[in-house]
Structure formats: structure tokens, C-alpha cells
Write an enzyme that holds these catalytic residues in place. Structure first.
Site, PDB file in Angstrom:
ATOM      1  N   SER A  75      -8.945   0.800   9.877  1.00  0.00           N
ATOM      2  CA  SER A  75      -9.558   2.104  10.133  1.00  0.00           C
ATOM      3  C   SER A  75     -11.050   1.983  10.432  1.00  0.00           C
ATOM      4  O   SER A  75     -11.725   1.071   9.967  1.00  0.00           O
ATOM      5  CB  SER A  75      -9.358   3.023   8.928  1.00  0.00           C
ATOM      6  OG  SER A  75      -7.986   3.154   8.638  1.00  0.00           O
TER       7      SER A  75
HETATM    8  N1  SAH Z   1      -6.292   0.836   5.430  1.00  0.00           N
HETATM    9  C1  SAH Z   1      -5.768  -0.057   6.423  1.00  0.00           C
HETATM   10  C2  SAH Z   1      -5.091   0.759   7.499  1.00  0.00           C
HETATM   11  C3  SAH Z   1      -4.010   0.049   8.153  1.00  0.00           C
HETATM   12  S1  SAH Z   1      -3.177   1.021   9.368  1.00  0.00           S
HETATM   13  C4  SAH Z   1      -6.875  -0.868   7.027  1.00  0.00           C
HETATM   14  O1  SAH Z   1      -7.970  -0.305   7.186  1.00  0.00           O
HETATM   15  O2  SAH Z   1      -6.667  -2.031   7.367  1.00  0.00           O
HETATM   16  C5  SAH Z   1      -1.958   1.869   8.414  1.00  0.00           C
HETATM   17  C6  SAH Z   1      -0.988   1.002   7.686  1.00  0.00           C
HETATM   18  O3  SAH Z   1      -0.007   1.865   7.125  1.00  0.00           O
HETATM   19  C7  SAH Z   1      -0.245   0.018   8.577  1.00  0.00           C
HETATM   20  O4  SAH Z   1      -0.475  -1.275   8.095  1.00  0.00           O
HETATM   21  C8  SAH Z   1       1.237   0.430   8.430  1.00  0.00           C
HETATM   22  O5  SAH Z   1       2.129  -0.657   8.423  1.00  0.00           O
HETATM   23  C9  SAH Z   1       1.210   1.132   7.083  1.00  0.00           C
HETATM   24  N2  SAH Z   1       2.302   2.074   6.832  1.00  0.00           N
HETATM   25  C10 SAH Z   1       2.882   2.959   7.698  1.00  0.00           C
HETATM   26  N3  SAH Z   1       3.860   3.651   7.070  1.00  0.00           N
HETATM   27  C11 SAH Z   1       3.908   3.198   5.787  1.00  0.00           C
HETATM   28  C12 SAH Z   1       4.698   3.520   4.636  1.00  0.00           C
HETATM   29  N4  SAH Z   1       5.664   4.451   4.664  1.00  0.00           N
HETATM   30  N5  SAH Z   1       4.469   2.848   3.491  1.00  0.00           N
HETATM   31  C13 SAH Z   1       3.516   1.894   3.418  1.00  0.00           C
HETATM   32  N6  SAH Z   1       2.720   1.536   4.466  1.00  0.00           N
HETATM   33  C14 SAH Z   1       2.917   2.188   5.628  1.00  0.00           C
END
Ligand code: SAH
Length: 215
Positions: A62
Site C-alpha cells: 500500500s
Molecule cells: N498491507 C499489505 C497489503 C497487501 S495487498 C502491504 O502493504 O504489503 C492486500 C493483501 O490482501 C494481498 O496480499 C492479498 O493476498 C490479501 N488478501 C486478499 N483477500 C484476503 C483474505 N480474504 N484474507 C487474507 N488476505 C487477503
């Protein structure tokens, strides 16, 4: 001091002055954590820019402002127990870990969950537990939580996450009917019901699971 310290300080200055992030603890932690170590090697030089970046498995780390804003909205204290859905790179996870007592983080993609785990071990972070599953059901055995943060966009608010909040607890989550654009919401659990606030437009990858998108 590392070679990115100046870039990181500029990022933090932008968060405070342009984006009006005012929680000094959030700013201090973001000036400590080396964000460049959470992005792919080839994109390190872009790590302190004002945007999200691709990580592996087609996901994103993000934008710094979003990390700061969501963290600020959680109003964490060192006594808090936090649930994070969508650990991804682990960058947001480590920020939470430095501000709270314990973080329970869920990531649905096994490769990312494994990398995030390794990263946190490398950094010597001991107050995080990571699990690989669908986070839209929350994590009942560790509930209730003081704060829940969701880093992926949902079509509606997953009820289990609201239910697993303590009284006064906060859920910060992007919600939108369009899988590519959302509004950042904060729900606060009251003695009866919840208060709901909107905190601006945002764009996240989809939250996929029982209480999110189907795919
Ligand atoms: N906070 C992280 C954001 C990653 S993007 C960072 O800054 O690196 C969002 C993440 O949510 C992705 O890795 C995706 O795989 C995860 N995601 C999507 N749906 C999900 C769910 N139901 N449970 C757990 N993770 C999920």
C-alpha cells in the site's frame, strides 16, 4: 543509518505536512522502518515515493499515506491487540507490531504469508502471529480485538470482523461496489451498535473470501 534515510525522512515530512498525519507515534515508526526492504529488489529506489508498488503474486504494498492514515485511525496504544487482514509484504504488519502489544495477521496467499513471516523473523519482531487463510472470518480464538485493519477492498463490511471487536474497538476497511475503487471506512463498536465514518476515496486489490469478493 541506511542509504535511504533521507528519502524516508522526506516521505515522513510529506505525510505530516501534505497529508496532515498528526499522530507522532505513527510518524516516528514510519521513519524507523526500512520500507525499501519490503519491496522487490528492482523497485527499491521507488520505495519512498507516494504510491503503491507491485509485490509478488500480483498484489501491492500500500501507498505510504494509506498505511499512515489507516494506522492513525486505529488509535493504537501499547496495550492493544490487533487483527490485520491482508499482510502482503509485511510492511504494515511491522508498523502495527511496533505500536501495539500483539498483532494477529492473516494472508490468503501462501507465498506471501511465508515471505512476510520470514521478514518479521529477520527483523526480530516477536509479537506477531501470521496465518495463511481467508481473513474475512476473522480469528475467533484470539478475539475480541481492540483494532481490526483490512488491507484489501471489500464489497461490504464482513460481519465476523465487526463481531470480533471489543467495545470501543475500531475496524478500518476499504469498501466499494467497484472491485477497483473504495471508500475508507472506520467502524467503532459502541455499547449498542456501531458508529460509521468515511475517510476518503482509495484503491485496493480485492478482498477475496467468504465475506468479500468471490474471486
Ligand atoms: N498491507 C499489505 C497489503 C497487501 S495487498 C502491504 O502493504 O504489503 C492486500 C493483501 O490482501 C494481498 O496480499 C492479498 O493476498 C490479501 N488478501 C486478499 N483477500 C484476503 C483474505 N480474504 N484474507 C487474507 N488476505 C487477503
Amino acid at each position: 543509518m541506511d542509504e535511504y534515510k533521507i528519502a524516508r525522512d522526506k516521505m515522513v515530512q510529506r505525510l505530516a505536512e501534505h497529508y496532515k498525519i498528526s499522530d507522532q507515534r505513527v510518524l516516528d515508526v514510519m521513519s524507523e522502518v526500512p520500507r525499501h526492504l519490503f519491496v522487490p529488489e528492482a523497485l527499491k529506489f521507488q520505495a519512498y515515493r507516494d504510491n503503491a508498488l507491485p509485490i509478488s503474486s500480483n498484489q501491492t504494498i500500500s501507498q505510504p499515506y494509506i498505511v499512515a492514515k489507516m494506522t492513525e485511525l486505529l488509535e493504537l496504544t501499547p496495550a492493544c491487540k490487533v487483527l490485520e487482514i491482508g499482510a502482503g509484504s509485511g510492511y504494515q504488519t511491522i508498523i502495527l507490531a511496533k505500536l501495539a502489544r500483539a498483532v494477529y495477521a492473516i494472508e490468503r496467499i501462501p507465498a506471501l504469508a511465508k515471505e512476510a513471516k520470514q521478514k518479521l523473523t529477520e527483523f526480530g519482531v516477536k509479537n506477531v502471529t501470521i496465518s495463511c487463510e481467508d481473513g474475512t472470518n476473522g480469528w475467533p480464538i484470539y478475539s475480541p480485538f481492540d483494532a481490526v485493519i483490512v488491507a484489501a477492498g471489500s464489497p461490504s463490511v464482513p460481519n465476523p470482523l465487526l463481531e470480533q471487536l471489543k467495545p470501543g474497538g475500531k475496524l478500518v476497511i476499504p469498501i466499494g461496489e467497484d472491485p477497483k475503487s473504495q471508500v475508507l471506512f472506520r467502524f467503532i463498536k459502541e455499547a449498542q451498535g456501531y458508529t460509521t465514518e468515511e475517510h476518503g476515496a482509495c484503491s485496493f486489490v480485492p478482498l477475496i473470501g467468504d465475506h468479500g469478493w468471490e474471486s
